[in-house]
Write a protein that holds these residues in place. Structure first.
Motif, PDB file in Angstrom:
ATOM      1  N   SER A  43      50.427  38.012  36.420  1.00  0.00           N
ATOM      2  CA  SER A  43      50.243  38.359  37.831  1.00  0.00           C
ATOM      3  C   SER A  43      49.301  39.553  37.978  1.00  0.00           C
ATOM      4  CB  SER A  43      51.590  38.659  38.482  1.00  0.00           C
ATOM      5  OG  SER A  43      51.426  39.054  39.827  1.00  0.00           O
ATOM      6  N   PHE A  44      49.493  40.560  37.119  1.00  0.00           N
ATOM      7  CA  PHE A  44      48.617  41.730  37.157  1.00  0.00           C
ATOM      8  C   PHE A  44      47.185  41.362  36.812  1.00  0.00           C
ATOM      9  CE2 PHE A  44      46.545  44.673  34.137  1.00  0.00           C
ATOM     10  CZ  PHE A  44      46.048  45.579  35.058  1.00  0.00           C
ATOM     11  N   ASN A  45      47.001  40.552  35.762  1.00  0.00           N
ATOM     12  CA  ASN A  45      45.647  40.180  35.346  1.00  0.00           C
ATOM     13  C   ASN A  45      44.910  39.432  36.458  1.00  0.00           C
ATOM     14  OD1 ASN A  45      45.685  41.320  32.763  1.00  0.00           O
ATOM     15  ND2 ASN A  45      46.750  39.533  31.903  1.00  0.00           N
ATOM     16  N   ARG A  46      45.596  38.523  37.129  1.00  0.00           N
ATOM     17  CA  ARG A  46      44.961  37.788  38.233  1.00  0.00           C
ATOM     18  C   ARG A  46      44.593  38.731  39.373  1.00  0.00           C
ATOM     19  NH1 ARG A  46      49.063  33.970  37.034  1.00  0.00           N
ATOM     20  NH2 ARG A  46      50.306  34.776  38.780  1.00  0.00           N
ATOM     21  N   MET A  47      45.508  39.647  39.692  1.00  0.00           N
ATOM     22  CA  MET A  47      45.264  40.594  40.776  1.00  0.00           C
ATOM     23  C   MET A  47      44.086  41.506  40.437  1.00  0.00           C
ATOM     24  SD  MET A  47      47.917  43.392  42.388  1.00  0.00           S
ATOM     25  CE  MET A  47      49.213  42.146  42.505  1.00  0.00           C
ATOM     26  N   PHE A  48      44.059  41.996  39.200  1.00  0.00           N
ATOM     27  CA  PHE A  48      43.005  42.909  38.786  1.00  0.00           C
ATOM     28  C   PHE A  48      41.636  42.224  38.804  1.00  0.00           C
ATOM     29  CE2 PHE A  48      40.339  44.531  35.305  1.00  0.00           C
ATOM     30  CZ  PHE A  48      40.104  45.810  35.767  1.00  0.00           C
ATOM     31  N   GLU A  49      41.559  41.008  38.288  1.00  0.00           N
ATOM     32  CA  GLU A  49      40.285  40.301  38.252  1.00  0.00           C
ATOM     33  C   GLU A  49      39.767  40.017  39.658  1.00  0.00           C
ATOM     34  OE1 GLU A  49      38.400  39.790  35.675  1.00  0.00           O
ATOM     35  OE2 GLU A  49      39.876  40.707  34.338  1.00  0.00           O
ATOM     36  N   ARG A  50      40.678  39.648  40.578  1.00  0.00           N
ATOM     37  CA  ARG A  50      40.260  39.423  41.965  1.00  0.00           C
ATOM     38  C   ARG A  50      39.756  40.711  42.593  1.00  0.00           C
ATOM     39  NH1 ARG A  50      45.038  36.182  42.429  1.00  0.00           N
ATOM     40  NH2 ARG A  50      46.070  37.954  43.460  1.00  0.00           N
ATOM     41  N   ASP A  51      40.474  41.810  42.354  1.00  0.00           N
ATOM     42  CA  ASP A  51      40.075  43.091  42.932  1.00  0.00           C
ATOM     43  C   ASP A  51      38.730  43.550  42.375  1.00  0.00           C
ATOM     44  OD1 ASP A  51      42.401  43.042  44.330  1.00  0.00           O
ATOM     45  OD2 ASP A  51      43.435  44.554  43.114  1.00  0.00           O
ATOM     46  N   LYS A  52      38.536  43.354  41.090  1.00  0.00           N
ATOM     47  CA  LYS A  52      37.274  43.754  40.469  1.00  0.00           C
ATOM     48  C   LYS A  52      36.106  42.958  41.050  1.00  0.00           C
ATOM     49  CE  LYS A  52      37.194  43.046  36.086  1.00  0.00           C
ATOM     50  NZ  LYS A  52      36.272  41.902  35.900  1.00  0.00           N
ATOM     51  N   ASP A  53      36.309  41.654  41.242  1.00  0.00           N
ATOM     52  CA  ASP A  53      35.267  40.814  41.832  1.00  0.00           C
ATOM     53  C   ASP A  53      34.993  41.209  43.290  1.00  0.00           C
ATOM     54  OD1 ASP A  53      35.054  39.442  39.463  1.00  0.00           O
ATOM     55  OD2 ASP A  53      36.333  37.776  40.091  1.00  0.00           O
ATOM     56  N   ASP A  54      36.057  41.557  44.023  1.00  0.00           N
ATOM     57  CA  ASP A  54      35.880  41.961  45.425  1.00  0.00           C
ATOM     58  C   ASP A  54      35.078  43.248  45.526  1.00  0.00           C
ATOM     59  OD1 ASP A  54      37.256  39.780  46.342  1.00  0.00           O
ATOM     60  OD2 ASP A  54      39.164  40.827  46.605  1.00  0.00           O
ATOM     61  N   LEU A  55      35.362  44.213  44.638  1.00  0.00           N
ATOM     62  CA  LEU A  55      34.617  45.469  44.661  1.00  0.00           C
ATOM     63  C   LEU A  55      33.148  45.252  44.306  1.00  0.00           C
ATOM     64  CD1 LEU A  55      37.106  48.027  43.047  1.00  0.00           C
ATOM     65  CD2 LEU A  55      36.430  47.842  45.454  1.00  0.00           C
ATOM     66  N   ARG A  56      32.897  44.382  43.366  1.00  0.00           N
ATOM     67  CA  ARG A  56      31.509  44.082  43.010  1.00  0.00           C
ATOM     68  C   ARG A  56      30.783  43.390  44.164  1.00  0.00           C
ATOM     69  NH1 ARG A  56      32.636  42.269  36.712  1.00  0.00           N
ATOM     70  NH2 ARG A  56      32.101  44.296  35.760  1.00  0.00           N
ATOM     71  N   GLU A  57      31.499  42.525  44.848  1.00  0.00           N
ATOM     72  CA  GLU A  57      30.899  41.851  46.003  1.00  0.00           C
ATOM     73  C   GLU A  57      30.585  42.841  47.117  1.00  0.00           C
ATOM     74  OE1 GLU A  57      31.842  38.096  49.014  1.00  0.00           O
ATOM     75  OE2 GLU A  57      33.098  38.457  47.254  1.00  0.00           O
ATOM     76  N   LEU A  58      31.389  43.894  47.217  1.00  0.00           N
ATOM     77  CA  LEU A  58      31.150  44.927  48.222  1.00  0.00           C
ATOM     78  C   LEU A  58      30.022  45.877  47.821  1.00  0.00           C
ATOM     79  CD1 LEU A  58      34.839  45.813  49.166  1.00  0.00           C
ATOM     80  CD2 LEU A  58      33.156  44.663  50.612  1.00  0.00           C
ATOM     81  N   GLY A  59      29.533  45.741  46.591  1.00  0.00           N
ATOM     82  CA  GLY A  59      28.389  46.543  46.176  1.00  0.00           C
ATOM     83  C   GLY A  59      28.666  47.583  45.118  1.00  0.00           C
ATOM     84  N   LEU A  60      29.914  47.723  44.668  1.00  0.00           N
ATOM     85  CA  LEU A  60      30.225  48.714  43.646  1.00  0.00           C
ATOM     86  C   LEU A  60      29.776  48.202  42.277  1.00  0.00           C
ATOM     87  CD1 LEU A  60      31.697  51.488  43.332  1.00  0.00           C
ATOM     88  CD2 LEU A  60      33.708  50.189  42.635  1.00  0.00           C
ATOM     89  N   VAL A  61      29.008  49.022  41.562  1.00  0.00           N
ATOM     90  CA  VAL A  61      28.527  48.642  40.227  1.00  0.00           C
ATOM     91  C   VAL A  61      29.589  49.044  39.202  1.00  0.00           C
ATOM     92  CG1 VAL A  61      26.705  48.939  38.526  1.00  0.00           C
ATOM     93  CG2 VAL A  61      26.159  48.974  40.972  1.00  0.00           C
TER      94      VAL A  61
END
Length: 317
Positions: A43-61
């Protein structure tokens, strides 16, 4: 749910921006409360990967770094996530400052004020108002329609909407299901351009004719949003401003001054009537109906038939 996710993303971004070395998944999980509350590693791994992708989509390198032991870590370097300094010349600063000052309704007043402060920091002189010397008039865009704000947000978020809309010649409003594209002000009135799902075509709606509340709907758009939305050109065409034909009408003497202003030619007929030649474009029939018994269409026959049909519809209620 939306607030919790936003808080979780913010905490993850702060952790990645605040570290000088890459942080492993384990360290990030121990640092963020929402990750600690995850029920399992999966559950944590799925949440973390989604959050990481969302931040990258928002422009965070976000960099992924592997250390000598083979452990993967993450960090967001400040120099990679810092915008270059903004420099504006006097004309650019004036244009942006003018755009910020245009909005006068309360909902956008705070955002406009904050934008002006940032413009001051970017080069707009503190004691100089660059548009004051050019005249005594200050541009404003009035927004009186309650539908403006929800439609503005729907256009921004690409969310379908429903609302009741009353045509100029209709006695009662009708429900519309629309995928909103853009809002634009033309001749003092606000218009919405979008895809009318019921009619399967692009349509333009005047906000002052929307009755009741605008309600957003879930789901994606079914029609492709064009790169350029020509609201003004569409409305101008409907109003008869863009035409390649003309119509001949009989107008009662002393009435219909907007029609007289558009007339290519005019002559007195006697008996209290004048004959005018006016531009003929889409929507002219709806405009002529507004003048009631003061206007009689002589030609073309198709325009005369459209006006008669509209008058009969109004008479039926």
């Amino acid at each position: 749910m939306a607030i919790a996710k936003a808080e979780r993303l913010m905490n993850l971004a702060l952790c990645l921006l605040g570290t000088r070395r890459p942080l492993s998944k384990r360290e990030l999980r121990e640092s963020i409360e929402a990750y600690l509350e995850a029920g399992s590693d999966d559950s944590f791994n799925r949440m973390f990967e989604r959050d990481k992708d969302d931040l990258r989509e928002l422009g965070l390198v976000i960099e992924t770094v592997e250390n000598l032991d083979g452990e993967v870590g993450y960090l967001a370097r400040r120099d990679s996530n810092r915008l270059p300094p903004i420099t504006l010349d006097a004309e650019e600063a004036a244009a942006l400052g003018l755009a910020a000052k245009v909005w006068q309704q309360a909902r956008l007043a705070g955002a406009a004020s904050g934008a002006l402060q940032k413009l001051r920091a970017a080069g707009l002189p503190e004691g100089v108002d660059p548009y004051e010397p050019h005249g005594a008039l200050e541009p404003r865009i009035p927004v009186h329609e309650a539908a403006f704000e929800p439609l503005m947000l729907a256009c921004r978020d690409r969310r379908p909407v429903t609302f009741d809309y009353r045509k100029a010649t209709a006695a009662r409003p009708e429900p519309r299901h629309v995928e909103p594209w853009a809002l634009e002000c033309w001749r003092g009135h606000w218009y919405l351009a979008g895809w009318d799902r019921d009619r399967g075509a692009e349509r333009v709606f005047r906000l002052s004719r929307i009755t009741g509340k605008v309600r957003t709907r879930s789901g994606r758009y079914t029609a492709e949003v064009p790169d350029v939305v020509t609201v003004r050109e569409t409305v101008a065409g409907w109003a008869g401003d863009i035409t390649d034909r003309s119509a001949l009408i009989r107008l009662r003497t002393g009435s219909g001054y907007p029609l007289r202003a558009k007339a290519a030619s005019s002559r007195e007929l006697g008996g209290g009537w004048d004959e005018l030649e006016i531009p003929y474009g889409h929507g002219l029939d709806a405009w002529l109906v507004e003048f009631g018994p003061d206007v009689v269409v002589l030609e073309p026959a198709e325009l005369r038939a459209d006006v008669v049909d509209r008058l009969r519809a109004v008479a039926k209620g």
